[in-house]
Design an enzyme around this catalytic site. Structure first.
Site, PDB file in Angstrom:
ATOM      1  CG  ASP A   1     -21.511  46.845  16.724  1.00 55.29           C
ATOM      2  OD1 ASP A   1     -22.038  46.165  17.460  1.00 55.29           O
ATOM      3  OD2 ASP A   1     -22.330  47.703  15.873  1.00 55.29           O
TER       4      ASP A   1
ATOM      5  CE1 TYR B   1     -15.649  46.641   9.519  1.00 55.45           C
ATOM      6  CE2 TYR B   1     -14.843  44.570   9.238  1.00 55.45           C
ATOM      7  CZ  TYR B   1     -14.648  45.921   9.499  1.00 55.45           C
ATOM      8  OH  TYR B   1     -13.143  46.233   9.454  1.00 55.45           O
TER       9      TYR B   1
ATOM     10  CG  PHE C   1     -10.524  46.227  13.153  1.00 53.53           C
ATOM     11  CD1 PHE C   1     -11.150  47.401  12.792  1.00 53.53           C
ATOM     12  CD2 PHE C   1     -10.173  45.979  14.499  1.00 53.53           C
ATOM     13  CE1 PHE C   1     -11.329  48.353  13.860  1.00 53.53           C
ATOM     14  CE2 PHE C   1     -10.162  46.877  15.475  1.00 53.53           C
ATOM     15  CZ  PHE C   1     -10.771  48.163  15.019  1.00 53.53           C
TER      16      PHE C   1
ATOM     17  CG  HIS D   1     -11.694  53.469  16.197  1.00 51.70           C
ATOM     18  ND1 HIS D   1     -12.026  53.303  14.708  1.00 51.70           N
ATOM     19  CD2 HIS D   1     -12.257  52.228  16.630  1.00 51.70           C
ATOM     20  CE1 HIS D   1     -12.716  52.202  14.395  1.00 51.70           C
ATOM     21  NE2 HIS D   1     -12.754  51.652  15.921  1.00 51.70           N
TER      22      HIS D   1
END
Length: 225
Positions: free
Chosen positions: A66, A68, A79, A188
């Site tokens: 998803d 930010y 990321f 993760h």
């Protein structure tokens, strides 16, 4: 929708753009914006993963979930945050692992565009999100689109490294032909899970070792200041 996609990806994905589910995504985003909703990333950045890493240059797929959902963070590469934006905790942990793995100093910023330009496609499974509402666009059709992207890369290319961090990313392994590609899995990098197998995974050095074995140029993981 202003689709900013490199030409080889436009050709590869033309049939997806013409499907009803994709039209529904476009209508949904337009409707939400008319209602005054704030959506990240900005329209011109939604497809940056497809802009910076042409189809024929993809050597690595780093899969996020998803975008930010805070102001100024998302810019279309999973990321990554633009220079001048404080790196979020998951990215901080990625840099820690990078330092431990390859002795690369922790970068002074979190913009990963240089990775993308070398063939590291940084794809979120959802390409948009409503401000301050994580996973708010997870059910609007993006996953059908990005599943098709993953399958196309698996079917039509050879020797890609797929970096699947966390259970959600790992659930996509069924879309990938492991006889043709390298699948690397780990926890993760979130602070909630990084100590459960992300730290110490050495995925950066393993990726380069694989690329070298395939006759490809290795990724320069160092982030210029």
């Amino acid at each position: 929708m202003n689709v900013n996609i490199e030409a080889s990806w436009k050709e590869q994905l033309q049939s997806e753009f013409e499907k009803p589910y994709f039209e529904n995504i476009v209508h949904f985003l337009r409707r939400e914006k008319k209602l005054g909703k704030v959506i990240y990333p900005a329209g011109q950045d939604i497809f940056n993963a497809f802009y910076y890493t042409p189809f024929h240059q993809v050597k690595v797929l780093l899969l996020g979930q998803d975008p930010y959902h805070g102001p100024g963070q998302a810019h279309g590469l999973c990321f990554s945050v633009l220079n001048g934006i404080k790196p979020p905790p998951s990215l901080v942990n990625i840099f820690k692992e990078l330092q431990d793995d390859l002795r690369i100093p922790v970068p002074v910023h979190g913009e990963l565009t240089t990775w993308a330009k070398q063939g590291v496609m940084m794809l979120n499974t959802s390409l948009t999100v409503e401000a301050q509402m994580p996973m708010s666009h997870a059910k609007i059709g993006w996953e059908e689109f990005t599943d098709a992207v993953i399958q196309k890369l698996s079917n039509e290319k050879h020797g890609i490294v797929f970096l699947l961090w966390g259970k959600f990313a790992q659930s996509k392994s069924s879309l990938i032909d492991s006889s043709k590609h390298l699948i690397l899995t780990a926890a993760h990098p979130s602070p909630f899970s990084a100590y459960n197998g992300f730290f110490g995974c050495r995925h950066f050095s393993k990726t380069n070792a694989w690329l070298k074995s395939q006759g490809h140029k290795e990724i320069e993981w160092n982030i210029p200041d």
